[in-house]
Design a protein around this motif. Structure first.
Motif: not given
Length: 594
Positions: A539-547, A549-552, A560-564
């Motif tokens: 998840x951190x890698x995807x967030x760092x790429x600019x995605x 929370x909803x896209x992840x 979305x809550x689990x990602x958060x």
């Protein structure tokens, strides 16, 4: 004069949401069930509407907007939600079932619409997200929303330079152009976007051969937004006011002496915030956009009458260079005004190599590495073989982690620390201090200025004193050495015995390193990802790429809550405060997943 119109198609494509993560979370919390809502205020174009939109994407809400043309009409902003004739009491009753109401440009609401918003806040059954512009008159019912403490108020500060640079990164602009746009726009994102679009369409951006980036040199494009921001100046009709403003504009980058201008006119302009008068009696325009825009809108004959020749800036440029050199001698590189050098650059005039080398060194020591390299290249345009500018380029390349080139920092980038340490010679205090930055304080024991911050850094590192290194980092940051401060905090991480103190040091190091334009020095290489679970790492890698929370969530088939929740846990383990630090952290060596 050419006027550049905004492409309607461009307006439909908003920039990616950048920065403001803490503010976004605050707005989201304020709009949660059981909360009354929030008022977001700030100057025009600072992103108030975008912030609220990001906080309530796709939410079931009603939206109203104030407009200057309808301020005299009853319930004009609510015309699409209310019958043609309705009382205030009835309007409150009709809208009491709306769960969330978004109010944009609340300072432009008609009085009855403003009263309705106020009454909805009093009744408390409708959550309100209200955006209002600072510095302009607003209906009393609007200002009482926060003055009467009906709703909490969030005042947006200008977007910081590093966030502006991140926003402009896809445009491929060189750092000096990013700096010019940031100074001129002062956090006005609407103006920033408008200028960038006009520069692209007009061919105002030229390619930098060495880097492939684009640079802006020359006049400001006169767009509709520029004219709107210039209105407080263009609309001055008092005797002598416009003439005084034009004289100040064409005097830039040099100030005018107070005695050379009409004092009555100056008092009126100062009262309205259009000019600044310093302690020495020098007068300048208050907003960095006004001078360039006034020059761009002046007719040819007026410009010819008022223009100064560039050679009159020679003594002022020498004085500016001397001030920078005095700061270097004091080991103090706090931000200082440099209007003459900035003006030469923006006008596309040659920058003397000696001045450019000093600007490059000053920027490098502040941690503004890519800006330092750009100044060095400017100096080499005037003097292709200048040794000082070449040296600055090599030093910057090494501290950006580039293995090519020569010198001790290039060796450090290749991982050859012994060779790098062997290159520490001479009497320059910054060169000797490099041994401390490379983790070998014993190499310069007794050779740094006694009781100075560099010597204290060496002593704390030699003792393995984590709290002492943090105190040194704070002192370095206060003096403007942001990269050195980041390195000291990073060195404190393994020195701390308390895990909480180590996490705090890492957080501070990451926050400062983000402001250092891609620095990759040995001290900072210790800021690893830490121990994350496999899912957190993903998840951190995807967030760092600019995605988002909803896209992840959609990609990984999660809520979305689990990602958060995973991101929150990752922030805690990494010692990061928000997702803005993730791209920097994920460039570092990764630890094994827990």
């Amino acid at each position: 004069m050419t006027t550049y119109e905004q492409d309607a198609k461009t307006l439909e494509l908003p920039w990616p949401f950048t920065g403001r993560e803490d503010e976004l979370e605050l707005v989201r919390r304020s709009l949660a069930a059981g909360r009354p809502g929030i008022v977001v205020t700030g100057p025009a174009g600072c992103g108030k509407t975008r912030l609220i939109t990001e906080a309530v994407p796709g939410a079931d809400c009603a939206r109203v907007t104030g407009t200057p043309e309808t301020r005299g009409l009853r319930f004009a902003a609510f015309a699409h939600l209310l019958p043609d004739t309705v009382s205030l009491h009835r309007a409150v009753h009709l809208l009491s079932g709306v769960r969330l109401l978004v109010v944009d440009d609340a300072q432009l609401l008609d009085e009855t619409s403003a009263a309705l918003v106020h009454q909805l806040a009093v009744h408390g059954r409708t959550r309100l997200a209200v955006a209002a512009t600072d510095g302009v008159p607003a209906p009393g019912a609007v200002s009482r929303l926060w003055a009467g403490e009906l709703l909490p108020r969030l005042t947006l500060e200008p977007l910081p330079r590093e966030d502006t640079a991140e926003l402009l990164a896809p445009a491929g602009l060189e750092p000096l152009t990013v700096g010019r746009l940031h100074r001129m726009c002062r956090g006005d994102l609407r103006l920033l976007r408008d200028l960038l679009g006009a520069l692209r369409r007009s061919g105002g951006l030229v390619r930098v051969r060495e880097t492939g980036e684009s640079a802006w040199r020359g006049p400001v494009p006169v767009t509709a937004t520029v004219r709107d921001r210039l209105a407080p100046v263009l609309d001055r009709t008092g005797p002598g006011e416009r003439e005084t403003l034009d004289r100040l504009a064409f005097a830039e980058p040099l100030p005018f002496a107070l005695d050379d201008l009409d004092l009555d006119v100056l008092e009126r302009l100062e009262a309205d915030g259009l000019i600044q008068v310093d302690d020495r009696g020098s007068v300048t325009l208050a907003h960095p956009l006004h001078g360039p825009a006034l020059r761009a809108t002046a007719g040819r004959l007026r410009a010819r009458r008022l223009s100064r020749t560039p050679d009159r800036c020679g003594p002022a440029l020498e004085a500016e260079q001397s001030a920078l050199e005095r700061g270097l001698a004091r080991q103090d590189v706090r931000a200082t005004p440099t209007p003459v050098g900035d003006w030469l650059l923006s006008e596309g005039l040659p920058v003397p190599a000696g001045y450019a080398a000093v600007r490059a060194r000053y920027a490098r020591l502040r941690g503004e590495l890519r800006e330092a390299a750009a100044w060095a290249r400017e100096g080499l345009r005037a003097a292709p073989h200048d040794a000082d500018c070449r040296t600055e380029l090599d030093l910057v390349a090494g501290q950006l982690g580039e293995e090519t080139g020569s010198g001790m920092w290039a060796a450090a980038a290749r991982g050859d620390i012994d060779t790098a340490l062997a290159g520490i010679v001479g009497t320059d205090v910054f060169a000797r201090y490099d041994a401390v930055r490379l983790g070998a304080p014993e190499r310069v024991a007794g050779r740094l200025p006694a009781d100075g911050v560099f010597a204290r850094h060496a002593e704390a590192l030699a003792r393995g004193d984590g709290p002492g290194l943090d105190r040194v980092a704070e002192a370095l940051e206060e003096r403007g050495f942001l990269l050195f401060a980041a390195e000291a905090h990073a060195q404190a991480v393994p020195a701390h015995r308390d895990p909480r103190a180590a996490r705090l040091s890492r957080t501070r190091a990451v926050a400062l390193a983000r402001r250092c334009q891609g620095a990759r020095t040995p001290a900072l290489s210790g800021l690893v990802l830490g121990e994350l679970t496999a899912r957190q790492r993903q998840i951190v890698t995807l967030a760092a790429a600019g995605l988002s929370n909803r896209q992840i969530a959609e990609r990984l088939t999660l809520s979305v809550r689990t990602v958060g929740n995973h991101l929150y846990s990752a922030y805690t383990r990494l010692g990061a405060s928000d997702r803005g630090a993730l791209p920097w952290l994920t460039d570092q060596p990764e630890a094994e997943p827990a």
